[in-house]
Design an enzyme around this catalytic site. Structure first.
Site, PDB file in Angstrom:
ATOM      1  N   ASP A   1      -2.582   2.415  -6.054  1.00  0.00           N
ATOM      2  CA  ASP A   1      -1.650   2.559  -5.043  1.00  0.00           C
ATOM      3  C   ASP A   1      -1.669   1.076  -4.175  1.00  0.00           C
ATOM      4  O   ASP A   1      -0.954   1.087  -3.311  1.00  0.00           O
ATOM      5  CB  ASP A   1      -1.566   3.747  -4.325  1.00  0.00           C
ATOM      6  CG  ASP A   1      -3.036   3.564  -3.533  1.00  0.00           C
ATOM      7  OD1 ASP A   1      -3.965   3.101  -4.023  1.00  0.00           O
ATOM      8  OD2 ASP A   1      -3.189   4.631  -2.827  1.00  0.00           O
ATOM      9  N   GLU A   2      -2.183   0.130  -4.586  1.00  0.00           N
ATOM     10  CA  GLU A   2      -2.278  -1.272  -3.793  1.00  0.00           C
ATOM     11  C   GLU A   2      -2.563  -2.528  -4.583  1.00  0.00           C
ATOM     12  O   GLU A   2      -3.164  -2.387  -5.511  1.00  0.00           O
ATOM     13  CB  GLU A   2      -3.647  -0.858  -2.868  1.00  0.00           C
ATOM     14  CG  GLU A   2      -4.015  -1.748  -1.875  1.00  0.00           C
ATOM     15  CD  GLU A   2      -5.255  -1.694  -1.098  1.00  0.00           C
ATOM     16  OE1 GLU A   2      -5.565  -2.243  -0.122  1.00  0.00           O
ATOM     17  OE2 GLU A   2      -5.917  -0.629  -1.327  1.00  0.00           O
TER      18      GLU A   2
ATOM     19  N   ASP B   1       0.765  -1.111  -0.076  1.00  0.00           N
ATOM     20  CA  ASP B   1      -0.015  -0.041  -0.096  1.00  0.00           C
ATOM     21  C   ASP B   1       0.826   1.289   0.011  1.00  0.00           C
ATOM     22  O   ASP B   1       1.929   1.416   0.970  1.00  0.00           O
ATOM     23  CB  ASP B   1      -0.809  -0.041   1.380  1.00  0.00           C
ATOM     24  CG  ASP B   1      -1.922   1.032   1.145  1.00  0.00           C
ATOM     25  OD1 ASP B   1      -2.082   1.846   0.229  1.00  0.00           O
ATOM     26  OD2 ASP B   1      -3.021   0.963   1.818  1.00  0.00           O
TER      27      ASP B   1
END
EC number: 2.7.7.7
Length: 479
Positions: free
Chosen positions: A105-106, A11
């Protein structure tokens, strides 16, 4: 469940805001809020420095401004975020063929499938190297969780934030979960949490003690069974590589309700063109066109039309969206419009009749005031200067917009590789000032390794949370 902590969850830390801080030296270590800046805007994300004041994602922008009036408020630069996200995803795919992106983003990574890890020691080495590589390639930081299941890996990465690594050794999962609040488990939101609290259940350990039958009675069969399994640290879900995209869509929320039917049509045409550009960028086409309209009273209508075959032709999508708009009453005002394409395929089936109709539909778009904004180069007087976006001055070089209004635009001239830059104000129609593309965050790289020119971003002075596992069940590391 596997016997080694070889599922990794990454993350990125405050991703959008961190990108803005990395690209703007004057904002490093400062409160930064990214989102829609109009009266109906919401916070997309914010830096850890802004979170100290109570700002958080999905908060109305007006409330954020009251909590942190001195923060920098910026319009998102999604193309830049996507570009940096792809750099990160490439690093993940070097570790394993099984990478499951959840957002820009993960992502989850199955380290065992790629041979990158087989036990706790090699998993830690892989996670540590990944964090170093991300920092080298992008100049940003990410938090890593390592565990034997997806649920636990995500819990571990949350505990690692910001810029840390947490590994949960197999055999310690139950002891680690028991003291945690019920909201720690996936799928337990405010409503379910309140329901459990009224039944005297506030921790994960108490969920396990309540038993499966009691949870089914309280929450229903599906949710009760799933929650009981999670409380016992059971999670057999595999990492699924590159989940298939189901649809592509874009939408805009307007600061003031639109009442003019002609303008509504123009906005729908612009959205259709933006949607097609995104569709083509993904190498896709689609056969179902979807129109979304949120009216003045917050009622939301969705209309769809299925074509005879997949298309990525902007004229075809514009015409279909216009037909769908004809069936919607907008006389009371419109606050949001969206256009989407579903039924996706990786090829295009030519439809000569639709193409011909689309050619006819394009003709009015060439009249003044109806052509999509991106289809021509605007004159200086027509340009918008969104806060945070990049500009270039013929003499002063690259900079970014600090703000605009009353016929003026204020620019700070700095780059990701410079020190804090100076500020200048110009007329909005200054011919020497033009919009510019963002610069890479890391100098002297071509999609590979490099070094952040001004050093890594500092950790925030106040961390948002601390690891709450008990008995040393998890191992935490930070630089």
């Amino acid at each position: 469940m596997r016997t080694a902590p070889t599922i990794l969850h990454l993350d990125m830390d405050a991703f959008f805001a961190s990108v803005e801080q990395a690209s703007k030296p004057s904002l490093r270590g400062k409160a930064v809020v990214v989102g829609g800046l109009g009266p109906r805007g919401v916070v997309a994300t914010c830096s850890y420095e802004a979170r100290v004041f109570g700002v958080h994602s999905a908060m109305p922008m007006g409330q954020a401004r009251r909590l942190a009036p001195h923060a920098a408020y910026l319009v998102p630069r999604f193309e830049l975020y996507r570009s940096i996200s792809e750099q990160v995803m490439r690093l993940l795919r070097e570790l394993s063929p099984l990478v499951e992106p959840l957002s820009l983003d993960e992502a989850f990574v199955d380290l065992d499938a790629g041979g990158a890890a087989r036990d706790a020691e090699t998993a830690r080495l892989a996670g540590t190297k990944l964090r170093t590589d991300i920092r080298t390639v992008t100049g940003l930081t990410g938090s890593v969780g390592l565990a034997a299941s997806k649920m636990l890996a995500k819990i571990a990465s949350e505990a690692a934030k910001p810029d840390g690594l947490v590994l949960i050794p197999p055999g310690t999962e139950r002891a680690m979960l028991e003291p945690m609040t019920v909201r720690t488990l996936p799928g337990v939101g405010p409503a379910t949490g309140d329901h459990l609290r009224r039944a005297g259940i506030t921790t994960v350990g108490e969920i396990a003690e309540a038993g499966e039958d009691e949870l089914v009675r309280l929450l229903g069969k599906a949710h009760g069974h799933a929650l009981y399994a999670m409380a016992l640290a059971r999670d057999e879900r595999p990492v699924v590589a590159e989940r298939e995209t189901k649809s592509v869509s874009v939408e805009d929320t307007y600061d003031v309700d639109i009442h003019d039917r002609v303008r509504v049509g123009v906005e729908v045409g612009r959205l259709a063109d933006r949607c097609v550009r995104r569709l083509r960028a993904s190498g896709l086409s689609g056969r179902t066109i979807v129109l979304k309209v949120r009216r003045y009273d917050f009622s939301t209508l969705t209309r769809s039309e299925t074509l005879r075959g997949p298309t990525d032709d902007p004229a075809v999508v514009r015409e279909a969206a216009a037909r769908l708009l004809d069936s919607v009453d907008t006389t009371g005002g419109v606050r949001l419009l969206g256009v989407g394409v579903s039924g996706l395929a990786d090829y295009t089936q030519e439809d000569l009749f639709a193409q011909a109709a689309g050619d006819r539909a394009e003709e009015p778009a060439e009249e003044p005031g109806t052509e999509p904004a991106e289809a021509h180069s605007p004159s200086p007087a027509e340009r918008r200067w969104p806060s945070g976006h990049d500009v270039r001055h013929t003499e002063l070089g690259h900079g970014w917009v600090q703000g605009s209004g009353l016929g003026r635009v204020t620019v700070r001239f700095e780059t990701p590789y410079s020190g804090v830059g100076r500020v200048r104000t110009f007329l909005v129609d200054d011919p020497e000032l033009t919009p510019a593309d963002p610069l890479p965050l890391v100098a002297d790289t071509e999609g590979g390794a490099g070094q952040p020119s001004s050093g890594p971003l500092p950790l925030p002075a106040s961390l948002p949370k601390s690891w709450s596992g008990g008995g040393g069940a998890a191992a935490t590391s930070r630089p």
